[in-house]
Design a protein around this motif. Structure first.
Motif, PDB file in Angstrom:
ATOM      1  N   ARG A 370     -48.159  -3.575  -0.527  1.00  0.00           N
ATOM      2  CA  ARG A 370     -49.610  -3.672  -0.407  1.00  0.00           C
ATOM      3  C   ARG A 370     -50.265  -2.689  -1.371  1.00  0.00           C
ATOM      4  O   ARG A 370     -49.682  -1.675  -1.756  1.00  0.00           O
ATOM      5  CB  ARG A 370     -50.049  -3.364   1.027  1.00  0.00           C
ATOM      6  CG  ARG A 370     -49.500  -4.342   2.052  1.00  0.00           C
ATOM      7  CD  ARG A 370     -49.958  -3.966   3.452  1.00  0.00           C
ATOM      8  NE  ARG A 370     -49.444  -4.912   4.449  1.00  0.00           N
ATOM      9  CZ  ARG A 370     -49.666  -4.796   5.751  1.00  0.00           C
ATOM     10  NH1 ARG A 370     -50.366  -3.786   6.230  1.00  0.00           N
ATOM     11  NH2 ARG A 370     -49.173  -5.692   6.596  1.00  0.00           N
ATOM     12  N   LEU A 371     -51.501  -2.999  -1.746  1.00  0.00           N
ATOM     13  CA  LEU A 371     -52.239  -2.146  -2.657  1.00  0.00           C
ATOM     14  C   LEU A 371     -52.455  -0.760  -2.065  1.00  0.00           C
ATOM     15  O   LEU A 371     -52.495   0.245  -2.797  1.00  0.00           O
ATOM     16  CB  LEU A 371     -53.590  -2.795  -2.997  1.00  0.00           C
ATOM     17  CG  LEU A 371     -54.449  -2.064  -4.035  1.00  0.00           C
ATOM     18  CD1 LEU A 371     -53.701  -1.973  -5.369  1.00  0.00           C
ATOM     19  CD2 LEU A 371     -55.782  -2.779  -4.217  1.00  0.00           C
ATOM     20  N   ARG A 372     -52.550  -0.683  -0.735  1.00  0.00           N
ATOM     21  CA  ARG A 372     -52.820   0.608  -0.113  1.00  0.00           C
ATOM     22  C   ARG A 372     -51.659   1.578  -0.306  1.00  0.00           C
ATOM     23  O   ARG A 372     -51.836   2.784  -0.170  1.00  0.00           O
ATOM     24  CB  ARG A 372     -53.126   0.447   1.367  1.00  0.00           C
ATOM     25  CG  ARG A 372     -51.955   0.036   2.233  1.00  0.00           C
ATOM     26  CD  ARG A 372     -52.368   0.012   3.685  1.00  0.00           C
ATOM     27  NE  ARG A 372     -51.235  -0.273   4.565  1.00  0.00           N
ATOM     28  CZ  ARG A 372     -51.317  -0.282   5.885  1.00  0.00           C
ATOM     29  NH1 ARG A 372     -52.467  -0.019   6.470  1.00  0.00           N
ATOM     30  NH2 ARG A 372     -50.261  -0.539   6.626  1.00  0.00           N
ATOM     31  N   GLN A 373     -50.455   1.083  -0.637  1.00  0.00           N
ATOM     32  CA  GLN A 373     -49.339   1.981  -0.921  1.00  0.00           C
ATOM     33  C   GLN A 373     -49.652   2.866  -2.116  1.00  0.00           C
ATOM     34  O   GLN A 373     -49.282   4.042  -2.144  1.00  0.00           O
ATOM     35  CB  GLN A 373     -48.053   1.182  -1.157  1.00  0.00           C
ATOM     36  CG  GLN A 373     -47.476   0.562   0.110  1.00  0.00           C
ATOM     37  CD  GLN A 373     -46.261  -0.277  -0.189  1.00  0.00           C
ATOM     38  OE1 GLN A 373     -46.327  -1.497  -0.195  1.00  0.00           O
ATOM     39  NE2 GLN A 373     -45.140   0.366  -0.439  1.00  0.00           N
ATOM     40  N   LEU A 374     -50.335   2.304  -3.111  1.00  0.00           N
ATOM     41  CA  LEU A 374     -50.738   3.086  -4.276  1.00  0.00           C
ATOM     42  C   LEU A 374     -51.722   4.175  -3.864  1.00  0.00           C
ATOM     43  O   LEU A 374     -51.632   5.320  -4.335  1.00  0.00           O
ATOM     44  CB  LEU A 374     -51.347   2.167  -5.339  1.00  0.00           C
ATOM     45  CG  LEU A 374     -51.872   2.860  -6.609  1.00  0.00           C
ATOM     46  CD1 LEU A 374     -50.721   3.600  -7.311  1.00  0.00           C
ATOM     47  CD2 LEU A 374     -52.513   1.842  -7.542  1.00  0.00           C
ATOM     48  N   GLY A 375     -52.652   3.828  -2.996  1.00  0.00           N
ATOM     49  CA  GLY A 375     -53.610   4.820  -2.497  1.00  0.00           C
ATOM     50  C   GLY A 375     -52.926   5.950  -1.758  1.00  0.00           C
ATOM     51  O   GLY A 375     -53.263   7.127  -1.949  1.00  0.00           O
ATOM     52  N   PHE A 376     -51.934   5.605  -0.926  1.00  0.00           N
ATOM     53  CA  PHE A 376     -51.200   6.641  -0.199  1.00  0.00           C
ATOM     54  C   PHE A 376     -50.350   7.484  -1.148  1.00  0.00           C
ATOM     55  O   PHE A 376     -50.164   8.689  -0.925  1.00  0.00           O
ATOM     56  CB  PHE A 376     -50.295   6.013   0.870  1.00  0.00           C
ATOM     57  CG  PHE A 376     -51.010   5.728   2.161  1.00  0.00           C
ATOM     58  CD1 PHE A 376     -51.415   6.773   2.975  1.00  0.00           C
ATOM     59  CD2 PHE A 376     -51.274   4.435   2.564  1.00  0.00           C
ATOM     60  CE1 PHE A 376     -52.063   6.534   4.181  1.00  0.00           C
ATOM     61  CE2 PHE A 376     -51.936   4.176   3.763  1.00  0.00           C
ATOM     62  CZ  PHE A 376     -52.322   5.229   4.577  1.00  0.00           C
ATOM     63  N   LEU A 377     -49.853   6.876  -2.228  1.00  0.00           N
ATOM     64  CA  LEU A 377     -49.083   7.641  -3.225  1.00  0.00           C
ATOM     65  C   LEU A 377     -49.975   8.689  -3.877  1.00  0.00           C
ATOM     66  O   LEU A 377     -49.583   9.869  -4.019  1.00  0.00           O
ATOM     67  CB  LEU A 377     -48.500   6.702  -4.271  1.00  0.00           C
ATOM     68  CG  LEU A 377     -47.765   7.374  -5.438  1.00  0.00           C
ATOM     69  CD1 LEU A 377     -46.575   8.168  -4.931  1.00  0.00           C
ATOM     70  CD2 LEU A 377     -47.318   6.322  -6.454  1.00  0.00           C
ATOM     71  N   LEU A 378     -51.176   8.280  -4.272  1.00  0.00           N
ATOM     72  CA  LEU A 378     -52.113   9.238  -4.882  1.00  0.00           C
ATOM     73  C   LEU A 378     -52.481  10.335  -3.896  1.00  0.00           C
ATOM     74  O   LEU A 378     -52.559  11.508  -4.262  1.00  0.00           O
ATOM     75  CB  LEU A 378     -53.360   8.498  -5.364  1.00  0.00           C
ATOM     76  CG  LEU A 378     -53.150   7.462  -6.471  1.00  0.00           C
ATOM     77  CD1 LEU A 378     -54.439   6.706  -6.762  1.00  0.00           C
ATOM     78  CD2 LEU A 378     -52.640   8.147  -7.740  1.00  0.00           C
ATOM     79  N   LEU A 379     -52.688   9.958  -2.636  1.00  0.00           N
ATOM     80  CA  LEU A 379     -53.035  10.943  -1.617  1.00  0.00           C
ATOM     81  C   LEU A 379     -51.890  11.910  -1.387  1.00  0.00           C
ATOM     82  O   LEU A 379     -52.097  13.126  -1.224  1.00  0.00           O
ATOM     83  CB  LEU A 379     -53.399  10.230  -0.310  1.00  0.00           C
ATOM     84  CG  LEU A 379     -53.857  11.105   0.870  1.00  0.00           C
ATOM     85  CD1 LEU A 379     -55.092  11.902   0.482  1.00  0.00           C
ATOM     86  CD2 LEU A 379     -54.151  10.237   2.080  1.00  0.00           C
ATOM     87  N   THR A 380     -50.655  11.402  -1.368  1.00  0.00           N
ATOM     88  CA  THR A 380     -49.490  12.259  -1.164  1.00  0.00           C
ATOM     89  C   THR A 380     -49.348  13.268  -2.303  1.00  0.00           C
ATOM     90  O   THR A 380     -49.104  14.466  -2.081  1.00  0.00           O
ATOM     91  CB  THR A 380     -48.217  11.407  -1.064  1.00  0.00           C
ATOM     92  OG1 THR A 380     -48.366  10.461  -0.007  1.00  0.00           O
ATOM     93  CG2 THR A 380     -47.000  12.280  -0.779  1.00  0.00           C
ATOM     94  N   VAL A 381     -49.494  12.779  -3.541  1.00  0.00           N
ATOM     95  CA  VAL A 381     -49.396  13.678  -4.698  1.00  0.00           C
ATOM     96  C   VAL A 381     -50.480  14.750  -4.650  1.00  0.00           C
ATOM     97  O   VAL A 381     -50.239  15.927  -4.902  1.00  0.00           O
ATOM     98  CB  VAL A 381     -49.478  12.878  -6.020  1.00  0.00           C
ATOM     99  CG1 VAL A 381     -49.556  13.821  -7.213  1.00  0.00           C
ATOM    100  CG2 VAL A 381     -48.279  11.944  -6.140  1.00  0.00           C
TER     101      VAL A 381
END
Length: 381
Positions: A370-381
């Motif tokens: 899902r696209l939200r995985q990219l959002g969570f990746l940015l948030l994690t970083v």
């Protein structure tokens, strides 16, 4: 409607609820089925029974058993509200007065658990009115009458076929849910336990696991050293433990929690979740705790975060299986960390958040990205 045709109708109703309406089979016997729906706002459980009664007290005695099981189910399912329907498929209503038995009943003080009895009888006009009321209440479309008007043998064969279809659907649902918990094997968990045990023995052989200079020498989280550039301590501290009790408690927690998370997410995802959680836990400890610290607690709390993320994806299944226990243990451990000063709760909370975010990044196996995985990746970083 004769008795055999009414028997067939009972199985047609159950078949419709399971196959067409998507109800989940909780329990199934020869003439009694418990069903659950996740689709409605308030969790709904239907207990449907094929029974012929003469007197109202027979229904009341049976209804008392349904009351007890409903209250038990609320605790098992871990839900705030539970609505129950006790449907009796019977040839005739009781010969005595049973009107007081028809109203919805609140089973607890706050009205969070309710139960309504319903009699579906053979008389056509009364049966249709009752079914229409049930359909409206539950937003379903129960059949009004048995679909066959054949001889007894054919009705018996059709009833047997419907039971087989119901069991097949129920088994398929259970297997699908079971696969969610059996995707991987806990090989990485066992490997981590071996490394942690090896490092504990190594510490004991070189000054002791409670000796601060020894801990610092072998890579414990030591803020001045990290500030001077020894960032690797944020990871190496995950494999060191201070004393036998700390080592045993964390090893036991990793065995159970890590094994569960690795079975759900698979080995590669588990590695990512574990190390990101451990890293975020160490960073939080560095920011909030000036003392020398060590341990896998941050990564272990990351396993809690991974289970919580699983709960956001499969909410109903989570609370039906392990959800209440996970939340209770998590709250207890966090509260214990705030009470006992020597516990590094910063690492715990940091690991919990890191584990949740990492789980959202890697997501669950066999789920579409899902696209939200990219959002969570940015948030994690």
């Amino acid at each position: 409607m004769n008795v055999m045709r009414h028997d067939l109708y009972f199985w047609q109703v159950v078949h419709h609820l399971v196959v067409e309406e998507g109800y989940r089979v909780l329990d199934m016997e020869q003439s009694e089925v418990w069903l659950e729906s996740d689709a409605l706002k308030d969790r709904t459980v239907i207990r449907i029974k094929r029974i012929d009664v003469d007197w109202g007290n027979q229904l009341r005695a049976d209804f008392e058993q349904v009351r007890k099981k409903m209250l038990w189910l609320k605790r098992q399912l871990g839900v705030r509200r539970l609505r129950g329907e006790a449907i009796y498929v019977t040839m005739y209503p009781p010969v005595d007065d049973w009107s007081s038995f028809e109203a919805e009943e609140k089973l607890d003080r706050n009205g969070n658990v309710t139960l309504r009895p319903t009699l579906i009888v053979a008389e056509e006009s009364e049966r249709k009115a009752t079914i229409a009321a049930v359909n409206e209440r539950l937003s379903i479309h129960l059949p009004h009458v048995a679909l066959l008007d054949e001889d007894g043998y054919q009705m018996e064969q059709m009833a047997r076929y419907l039971r087989q279809q119901i069991r097949h659907t129920a088994n398929a649902t259970q297997q699908k849910e079971r696969r969610l918990f059996q995707y991987g094997k806990p090989y990485a968990t066992y490997g981590l336990l071996v490394v942690i045990a090896f490092m504990y023995v190594l510490l004991e052989m070189n000054g002791g696991s409670t000796d601060m200079p020894t801990l610092i020498e072998f890579g414990a989280k030591y803020n001045p050293a990290i500030a001077d550039g020894e960032w690797w301590r944020l990871l190496s501290s995950m494999f060191l433990h201070i004393g036998i009790l700390h080592f045993m408690m964390n090893s036991l927690a990793l065995f159970y929690l890590g094994g569960t998370v690795e079975r759900i997410y698979g080995t590669s995802r588990f590695f990512i979740i574990y190390f990101i959680a451990g890293l975020t836990g160490s960073i939080a400890s560095f920011a909030l705790n000036a003392h020398v610290s060590a341990g896998a607690s941050g990564a272990i709390f990351g396993c809690f975060g991974a289970l919580l993320y699983f709960g956001t994806v499969h909410k109903k299944l989570f609370f039906r299986t392990m959800g209440s226990s996970v939340l209770l243990i998590l709250v207890f451990n966090l509260a214990f960390g705030f009470i006992i000063p020597m516990i590094d709760n910063g690492a715990h909370i940091g690991g919990l958040i890191g584990g949740f975010l990492a789980s959202a990044v890697v997501h669950l196996p066999n789920h579409r990205p899902r696209l939200r995985q990219l959002g969570f990746l940015l948030l994690t970083v």
